[in-house]
Motif scaffolding. Structure first.
Motif, PDB file in Angstrom:
ATOM      1  N   ASN A  76      52.015  14.888  29.644  1.00 51.79           N
ATOM      2  CA  ASN A  76      51.160  14.587  28.491  1.00 51.79           C
ATOM      3  C   ASN A  76      50.868  13.095  28.324  1.00 51.79           C
ATOM      4  OD1 ASN A  76      50.975  17.332  27.733  1.00 51.79           O
ATOM      5  ND2 ASN A  76      52.954  17.179  26.648  1.00 51.79           N
ATOM      6  N   LYS A  77      51.112  12.310  29.370  1.00 51.99           N
ATOM      7  CA  LYS A  77      50.793  10.880  29.347  1.00 51.99           C
ATOM      8  C   LYS A  77      49.814  10.559  30.472  1.00 51.99           C
ATOM      9  CE  LYS A  77      54.734   8.620  27.134  1.00 51.99           C
ATOM     10  NZ  LYS A  77      55.765   7.564  27.290  1.00 51.99           N
ATOM     11  N   ARG A  78      48.859   9.703  30.156  1.00 50.01           N
ATOM     12  CA  ARG A  78      47.891   9.300  31.161  1.00 50.01           C
ATOM     13  C   ARG A  78      48.431   8.109  31.954  1.00 50.01           C
ATOM     14  NH1 ARG A  78      42.491   7.999  28.282  1.00 50.01           N
ATOM     15  NH2 ARG A  78      41.684   7.993  30.423  1.00 50.01           N
ATOM     16  N   VAL A  79      48.311   8.217  33.277  1.00 50.25           N
ATOM     17  CA  VAL A  79      48.797   7.160  34.169  1.00 50.25           C
ATOM     18  C   VAL A  79      47.616   6.674  35.008  1.00 50.25           C
ATOM     19  CG1 VAL A  79      50.402   6.553  36.015  1.00 50.25           C
ATOM     20  CG2 VAL A  79      51.091   8.185  34.241  1.00 50.25           C
ATOM     21  N   LEU A  80      47.492   5.366  35.108  1.00 50.57           N
ATOM     22  CA  LEU A  80      46.402   4.735  35.852  1.00 50.57           C
ATOM     23  C   LEU A  80      46.922   4.144  37.155  1.00 50.57           C
ATOM     24  CD1 LEU A  80      43.558   3.320  36.156  1.00 50.57           C
ATOM     25  CD2 LEU A  80      44.552   1.444  34.841  1.00 50.57           C
ATOM     26  N   LEU A  81      46.220   4.411  38.261  1.00 49.53           N
ATOM     27  CA  LEU A  81      46.493   3.777  39.563  1.00 49.53           C
ATOM     28  C   LEU A  81      45.221   3.056  39.987  1.00 49.53           C
ATOM     29  CD1 LEU A  81      48.331   6.675  41.465  1.00 49.53           C
ATOM     30  CD2 LEU A  81      49.340   4.820  40.141  1.00 49.53           C
ATOM     31  N   ALA A  82      45.301   1.734  40.174  1.00 50.21           N
ATOM     32  CA  ALA A  82      44.146   0.919  40.566  1.00 50.21           C
ATOM     33  C   ALA A  82      44.475   0.200  41.867  1.00 50.21           C
ATOM     34  CB  ALA A  82      43.801  -0.078  39.463  1.00 50.21           C
TER      35      ALA A  82
END
Length: 504
Positions: A46-52
């Motif tokens: 339920n958490k958004r994770v960003l990979l850049a």
């Protein structure tokens, strides 16, 4: 001016938003929404994770194995940058929220991991840059000794140096050079041998260097020289690891530049450019002969063509009578004065050399020989030049090629042109004037603040065995005084001379 500096400082310390959507927009702005810039968002617990990251640096397999697989296993409470920093299976991790730092590291092959709502994210170095395998040296060929050369990957180059000097005192210091494309430069030296003043001078010049980027170590060596207007190189640039390690043991300091296959060695002297790493692998008498052969060849390379011009223009009386007749017959149909004749042929030789260097390897190997023979023969038959000048030009070219350093060999060929001109104007006086001018310039020149003509000036007879000739191994108990080593003694002289049989 004050407000400009303040604004610039504020930009350098700009944190991104804790909201993921705003953070994505900020990252796209920093990377100018480049087509290879990948932003991957996932929902984990339920958490958004960003990979850049940049697609050309990060392989899908590495991203899955090191990052995504681990993120899918963590609980909701562990999905923070503090916990991820301690549990992610990546060797190099750093925590930041500064947009300039994030963008700089993304273009170097890092992945930025950010959890929505966190105050900071994690930079993970899992990128792979295109490299080539360690191979033999193509520009500095040797018969004896190691054949490997440096590559464009600085970590592999440091590995080669560490593998040859397994000494805890071998020290490596990293300095970032360049404002736009930042380049890592590594200062390499043995802390208890190298003179600390040389190390500090290198550091100061690198830190004060204000450039956009450093593409190669050859460019860096020109930008940190004592006298950039001089035609003579003031640092040794080599692709041989054994030459660098030998120099470090003698008390010198080396520079390794990321993405460059060559190393910089300093302080360098004029005579060091005529030393080959191969000299120490052969017997001392052979090494001495090879060094004297190079010095003699270089001297004749500079002197032969100007002497030809001076003798034929002003000093006919020094020519033996037997040679005078054949020389007169050879030049009977030549329409140019000796100075023009020599300059034209020297220029033709330089054109052939440059053409051979720029053509593909298979064609370039034959263009020099075939072009030289065909043009030389045709020029003599057409009365364009004399036979003797063709011989002299060929010997001068061969003599300049004996210099182990390509840069010094090119320098020798360039200084030949003004000497030829002065020989045509004033004869032997012009040659001596040019030689004296070059000698004065060399005596005034320095490298890292050290005399360029050492050990000839200032005179250090003990160091001649490291430059002018080679001695038997038992006489190398002291390091070269020219390098001002902190530890000047290599091996005690008494122990070096002790040679006992097993029954003694």
């Amino acid at each position: 001016m004050f407000f400009k500096n303040k604004k610039k400082t504020a930009q350098k310390t700009q944190p991104h938003s804790t909201n993921m959507d705003k953070c994505i927009e900020q990252l796209k702005t920093c990377l100018h929404d480049s087509s290879d810039f990948v932003i991957k968002t996932m929902k984990i617990n339920n958490k958004r994770v960003l990979l850049a990251y940049l697609s050309e640096f990060i392989k899908d397999s590495s991203l899955n194995n090191h990052i995504i697989r681990h993120l899918n296993r963590v609980s909701q409470d562990e999905l923070t940058y503090q916990c991820l920093r301690e549990t992610l299976p990546v060797a190099k991790l750093s925590v930041t929220n500064q947009l300039p730092i994030i963008s700089e590291n993304i273009v170097r092959g890092h992945v930025y991991i950010f959890v929505d709502g966190d105050s900071a994210g994690i930079l993970a170095e899992i990128g792979e840059r295109a490299t080539r395998a360690i191979d033999i040296s193509l520009n500095e060929s040797t018969i004896f000794g190691p054949k490997v050369s440096f590559t464009e990957e600085v970590s592999a180059n440091l590995n080669l140096v560490r593998g040859r000097i397994d000494d805890p005192n071998l020290k490596v210091e990293k300095i970032i050079v360049g404002k736009r494309a930042k380049t890592s430069v590594y200062i390499v030296y043995i802390s208890d041998i190298a003179d600390i003043e040389n190390v500090k001078t290198f550091k100061q010049r690198l830190e004060e260097l204000d450039v956009d980027t450093i593409i190669d170590s050859s460019i860096l060596s020109q930008q940190i020289e004592d006298n950039s207007l001089s035609i003579f190189p003031q640092f040794t640039v080599t692709e041989l690891p054994d030459l660098l390690t030998t120099s470090l043991i003698h008390g010198k300091v080396g520079l390794l530049v990321d993405r460059s296959p060559t190393a910089i060695i300093g302080p360098a002297t004029f005579l060091s450019f005529f030393e080959s790493s191969e000299d120490i692998y052969v017997r001392w008498n052979m090494g001495t002969f090879l060094r004297f052969l190079r010095f003699t060849s270089i001297f004749l390379s500079v002197l032969l063509t100007p002497a030809y011009v001076a003798v034929l223009t002003f000093h006919y009386e020094v020519i033996p009578s037997a040679l005078l007749n054949s020389l007169g017959e050879s030049r009977a149909n030549v329409p140019f004065p000796p100075v023009y004749e020599a300059l034209i042929m020297e220029f033709v030789i330089e054109m052939l050399r440059e053409a051979a260097a720029r053509l593909p390897i298979k064609v370039g190997q034959s263009i020099g020989v075939v072009g030289g023979i065909v043009i030389g023969t045709a020029a003599v038959q057409a009365g364009f030049t004399s036979n003797i000048l063709i011989i002299i030009i060929g010997l001068s070219a061969i003599g300049s090629f004996t210099a182990p350093s390509y840069i010094m060999g090119t320098t020798i060929r360039l200084i030949r042109f003004p000497i030829i001109v002065l020989a045509g104007l004033w004869g032997g006086v012009g040659i001596m004037f040019c030689f004296c001018f070059i000698l004065i310039h060399l005596l005034r020149l320095t490298t890292l603040g050290r005399p360029y003509m050492s050990p000839v000036y200032p005179l250090r007879l003990r160091d001649w065995k490291y430059s002018l000739f080679r001695s038997p191994p038992q006489y190398y108990s002291m390091r070269p005084e020219t390098n001002h080593p902190s530890d000047s003694q290599r091996i005690p002289l008494k122990k070096q001379k002790m040679k006992k049989d097993i029954d003694e």
